[in-house]
Design a protein around this motif. Sequence first.
Motif, PDB file in Angstrom:
ATOM      1  N   GLN A 396       0.830  -1.212   0.000  1.00 30.63           N
ATOM      2  CA  GLN A 396       0.000   0.000   0.000  1.00 30.63           C
ATOM      3  C   GLN A 396       0.855   1.248   0.000  1.00 30.63           C
ATOM      4  O   GLN A 396       0.582   2.213  -0.715  1.00 30.63           O
ATOM      5  CB  GLN A 396      -0.909  -0.009   1.225  1.00 30.63           C
ATOM      6  CG  GLN A 396      -2.155  -0.840   0.986  1.00 30.63           C
ATOM      7  CD  GLN A 396      -3.017  -0.926   2.222  1.00 30.63           C
ATOM      8  OE1 GLN A 396      -2.570  -0.542   3.316  1.00 30.63           O
ATOM      9  NE2 GLN A 396      -4.214  -1.410   2.034  1.00 30.63           N
ATOM     10  N   GLU A 397       1.886   1.170   0.804  1.00 25.51           N
ATOM     11  CA  GLU A 397       2.778   2.325   0.841  1.00 25.51           C
ATOM     12  C   GLU A 397       3.387   2.569  -0.531  1.00 25.51           C
ATOM     13  O   GLU A 397       3.432   3.687  -1.040  1.00 25.51           O
ATOM     14  CB  GLU A 397       3.884   2.108   1.865  1.00 25.51           C
ATOM     15  CG  GLU A 397       3.411   2.462   3.277  1.00 25.51           C
ATOM     16  CD  GLU A 397       4.421   2.044   4.321  1.00 25.51           C
ATOM     17  OE1 GLU A 397       4.098   2.153   5.498  1.00 25.51           O
ATOM     18  OE2 GLU A 397       5.531   1.584   3.921  1.00 25.51           O
ATOM     19  N   LYS A 400       0.912   4.023  -2.725  1.00 28.02           N
ATOM     20  CA  LYS A 400       0.688   5.442  -2.444  1.00 28.02           C
ATOM     21  C   LYS A 400       1.812   6.280  -3.016  1.00 28.02           C
ATOM     22  O   LYS A 400       1.600   7.352  -3.605  1.00 28.02           O
ATOM     23  CB  LYS A 400       0.583   5.657  -0.936  1.00 28.02           C
ATOM     24  CG  LYS A 400      -0.843   5.460  -0.448  1.00 28.02           C
ATOM     25  CD  LYS A 400      -0.937   5.543   1.058  1.00 28.02           C
ATOM     26  CE  LYS A 400      -2.335   5.124   1.489  1.00 28.02           C
ATOM     27  NZ  LYS A 400      -2.351   4.711   2.891  1.00 28.02           N
ATOM     28  N   HIS A 402       3.543   5.444  -5.524  1.00 28.54           N
ATOM     29  CA  HIS A 402       3.292   5.485  -6.970  1.00 28.54           C
ATOM     30  C   HIS A 402       2.308   6.565  -7.323  1.00 28.54           C
ATOM     31  O   HIS A 402       2.507   7.369  -8.215  1.00 28.54           O
ATOM     32  CB  HIS A 402       2.706   4.138  -7.398  1.00 28.54           C
ATOM     33  CG  HIS A 402       3.731   3.303  -8.134  1.00 28.54           C
ATOM     34  ND1 HIS A 402       4.172   3.620  -9.374  1.00 28.54           N
ATOM     35  CD2 HIS A 402       4.380   2.177  -7.756  1.00 28.54           C
ATOM     36  CE1 HIS A 402       5.073   2.721  -9.745  1.00 28.54           C
ATOM     37  NE2 HIS A 402       5.219   1.823  -8.777  1.00 28.54           N
ATOM     38  N   GLN A 403       1.211   6.502  -6.532  1.00 26.12           N
ATOM     39  CA  GLN A 403       0.119   7.443  -6.796  1.00 26.12           C
ATOM     40  C   GLN A 403       0.654   8.867  -6.781  1.00 26.12           C
ATOM     41  O   GLN A 403       0.395   9.659  -7.680  1.00 26.12           O
ATOM     42  CB  GLN A 403      -0.933   7.277  -5.701  1.00 26.12           C
ATOM     43  CG  GLN A 403      -2.319   7.564  -6.196  1.00 26.12           C
ATOM     44  CD  GLN A 403      -3.323   7.223  -5.082  1.00 26.12           C
ATOM     45  OE1 GLN A 403      -2.953   6.679  -4.053  1.00 26.12           O
ATOM     46  NE2 GLN A 403      -4.561   7.569  -5.331  1.00 26.12           N
ATOM     47  N   LYS A 404       1.404   9.058  -5.701  1.00 27.97           N
ATOM     48  CA  LYS A 404       1.949  10.412  -5.575  1.00 27.97           C
ATOM     49  C   LYS A 404       2.793  10.761  -6.777  1.00 27.97           C
ATOM     50  O   LYS A 404       2.600  11.794  -7.432  1.00 27.97           O
ATOM     51  CB  LYS A 404       2.803  10.508  -4.303  1.00 27.97           C
ATOM     52  CG  LYS A 404       1.984  10.907  -3.074  1.00 27.97           C
ATOM     53  CD  LYS A 404       2.909  11.039  -1.873  1.00 27.97           C
ATOM     54  CE  LYS A 404       2.088  11.160  -0.592  1.00 27.97           C
ATOM     55  NZ  LYS A 404       2.948  11.010   0.598  1.00 27.97           N
ATOM     56  N   ASN A 407       0.688  11.168  -9.751  1.00 26.51           N
ATOM     57  CA  ASN A 407      -0.017  12.452  -9.731  1.00 26.51           C
ATOM     58  C   ASN A 407       0.934  13.590 -10.044  1.00 26.51           C
ATOM     59  O   ASN A 407       0.586  14.544 -10.727  1.00 26.51           O
ATOM     60  CB  ASN A 407      -0.657  12.683  -8.363  1.00 26.51           C
ATOM     61  CG  ASN A 407      -1.878  11.788  -8.199  1.00 26.51           C
ATOM     62  OD1 ASN A 407      -2.379  11.272  -9.207  1.00 26.51           O
ATOM     63  ND2 ASN A 407      -2.323  11.602  -6.977  1.00 26.51           N
ATOM     64  N   VAL A 454      -6.485   3.389  -9.289  1.00 23.85           N
ATOM     65  CA  VAL A 454      -5.720   3.206  -8.074  1.00 23.85           C
ATOM     66  C   VAL A 454      -6.666   3.039  -6.879  1.00 23.85           C
ATOM     67  O   VAL A 454      -6.440   2.253  -5.977  1.00 23.85           O
ATOM     68  CB  VAL A 454      -4.787   4.408  -7.865  1.00 23.85           C
ATOM     69  CG1 VAL A 454      -4.065   4.293  -6.535  1.00 23.85           C
ATOM     70  CG2 VAL A 454      -3.801   4.441  -8.987  1.00 23.85           C
ATOM     71  N   ASN A 455      -7.742   3.734  -6.929  1.00 27.46           N
ATOM     72  CA  ASN A 455      -8.712   3.643  -5.840  1.00 27.46           C
ATOM     73  C   ASN A 455      -9.240   2.229  -5.685  1.00 27.46           C
ATOM     74  O   ASN A 455      -9.418   1.721  -4.590  1.00 27.46           O
ATOM     75  CB  ASN A 455      -9.907   4.565  -6.122  1.00 27.46           C
ATOM     76  CG  ASN A 455      -9.510   6.009  -5.849  1.00 27.46           C
ATOM     77  OD1 ASN A 455      -8.504   6.237  -5.183  1.00 27.46           O
ATOM     78  ND2 ASN A 455     -10.267   6.936  -6.394  1.00 27.46           N
ATOM     79  N   ASN A 458      -7.099   0.032  -3.768  1.00 30.42           N
ATOM     80  CA  ASN A 458      -7.184   0.263  -2.331  1.00 30.42           C
ATOM     81  C   ASN A 458      -8.416  -0.392  -1.734  1.00 30.42           C
ATOM     82  O   ASN A 458      -8.394  -0.949  -0.644  1.00 30.42           O
ATOM     83  CB  ASN A 458      -7.222   1.759  -2.034  1.00 30.42           C
ATOM     84  CG  ASN A 458      -5.808   2.331  -2.047  1.00 30.42           C
ATOM     85  OD1 ASN A 458      -4.857   1.593  -1.770  1.00 30.42           O
ATOM     86  ND2 ASN A 458      -5.677   3.586  -2.394  1.00 30.42           N
TER      87      ASN A 458
END
Lengths: 477, 177
Positions: A396-397, A400, A402-404, A407, A454-455, A458
Amino acid sequence: MAMSMEPFNRLVRLVARAFYDDITMKGENQPKNGRSDNRGMAVVVLDALTRRQWVREEDLAKSLKLHSKQLRRTLRFFEEEKLVTRDHRKETAKGAKIFSAAVAAATADGKKNPREGEEKVKLHTHSYCCLDYAQIYDVVRYRIHKMKKKLKDELDSRNTIQEYICPACKRRYSALDVLQLISPTGEHFVCERCNNELIAESDKLASQEMGDGDENARRRHREYLKEMLQKIEIQLKPLIQQINRVKDLPVPEFGSLQAWEARANAAGLLNGDPGGNDPNRANQGQGYGGTPMPYLGETKVEVALSGAEVKGEEDNGADIGSPMKQLPPWMIQEGMNLTEEQRRGRGEVKSDTKIVSSSTSTYDIDEKKPNDVKEEDKSIQDEYIKAYYAAMVKRQEELKMHQKTQNELLGGDVSNVQETHPGRQVGMKAKREDDDVEWQEAAIPAVANGAPKVNDLNITASESENEDDDGVDWEEG
Amino acid sequence: MFFHMVLERNLLLHPRHFGPHLREKLVMKLMKDVEGTCSGRHGFVVAITAVDGIGKGEIREGTGFVTFPVTYQCVVFRPFKGEVLEAVVTMVNKMGFFAEAGPVQIFVSSHLIPDDMEFQTGDMPNYTTSDGSVKIQSDSEVRLKIIGTRVDATEIFCIGTIKDDFLGVINDPDAAV
């Protein structure tokens, strides 16, 4: 008492039918009429005893619908024949209760009979009886041996006193007279009257010097004996076979009445039978309500092992205290569902884990999983779960991160996410197999969604977490 | 079988023994008279173990002999049917063999000797098995079972068998020499 009763019971039944079939138990001064002909009663009593352990004689009489005097006579006879051990003791009603409790415990007979006997304070002498299997085995062998030996001895004319006959004057001498008949040379015996040499009588038979009816009778007798011997061989064949079968088996031993009682009561308590010593329950009257048969506790266990394993599983929790036998390694086969106790002493538990993995790989839900394997798996599962959580958090980290980064990098690159997705899927799947958690379905839609956001990821992750928690709760509950 | 029992007997004592050692003389005479005798009722008297009491003597008229009633304890030996004894072979012939167990004579007829033993004539007649491993001859010791007794007033004679389990020769006289 880990032994099988059945071969011995069969032996007793065979003995009863072979030797005690036509024994009449009759008082000397009883009138002889048709009604008092009780042949075969001995067999019935013995048969009944094979289904019991120690039993109070009154109870036995009631359940056999016999007069207690009659039964006592039969039992006394069997005691003399060394088939039955008896014990007499003076006891109050309370003492009788202890025994009843023992019987009830041995029977594992749950039903209660409220018909409580009136409190007696007087001392009564109660007699108990029980089959003595070890002695029966010896007695029967001895009996057969004696029967055969007697016939054989007679056939070989052993132990018969030789007769000698004077060929001239036909005077007969027995071997007891020979001291006076020895010839001066000591070579042979001579007739007192005519000084002729005596011949042994069997020699006469050999020299065909026969003729008188006495000789014929003798031969007939011999033939009769031979026939008897053959009959013994044929008719006792099943009995002898049974004796041979029983030879190497451990003999069921009930011990003395007191020892048996104590043991049976203890077993009853173990059985989760709190009413074992309950005075209300005691004296529940063997004779009053039904005829509880004190089957051995072991018998029950054997049944559970042989046939209905699956069915037995459900009860497993209930009678956990029941005396389970530890199975010898050669009896344990793959695919058998074993309890902890049964399996104890066994080095390896591999076959069981195999069961688990196979059951889970077929998407079996935990609820159907056999109870007995959970002990072993628990630790393994816990470890997996921990590892899984660790991996999950890490993932998850990472995501996240990645997401960051995505983004930050204007978030358009979906393929990047897609690449990470299968990798995660594989790792999860591998863990999932051992977790027995039903979330294959949950994961599959995620794949089917195609390019997930991505959501979504999660969400599935949190779902799986929830389910995982459920699984753990269930395991521990 | 041996028994220890109390018996009674009237002893006739010659007047010449009357004197300071009367009692000893009586006991001596009792032993001489009784030990080794056989009564059909009790069997052979083997030994006197004690003299319990000597009653008042009674003078026989005319002779001067005195009769003393004596009670004594003794060991007696009486053979019974079915009893197993060890005996020494005294004579062998084709009819069987004779053996002695102490004072008792026992005859074992040839048909009560195991079938595999055969009579061999010669100066030392014997019964031998076909392989010669077992031999019964004079002075052999055998274990036998009594199957019949003949009890007379003063004599006991027995018939034995060695045709049964654990019976037969228990030592070999040749080997002992």
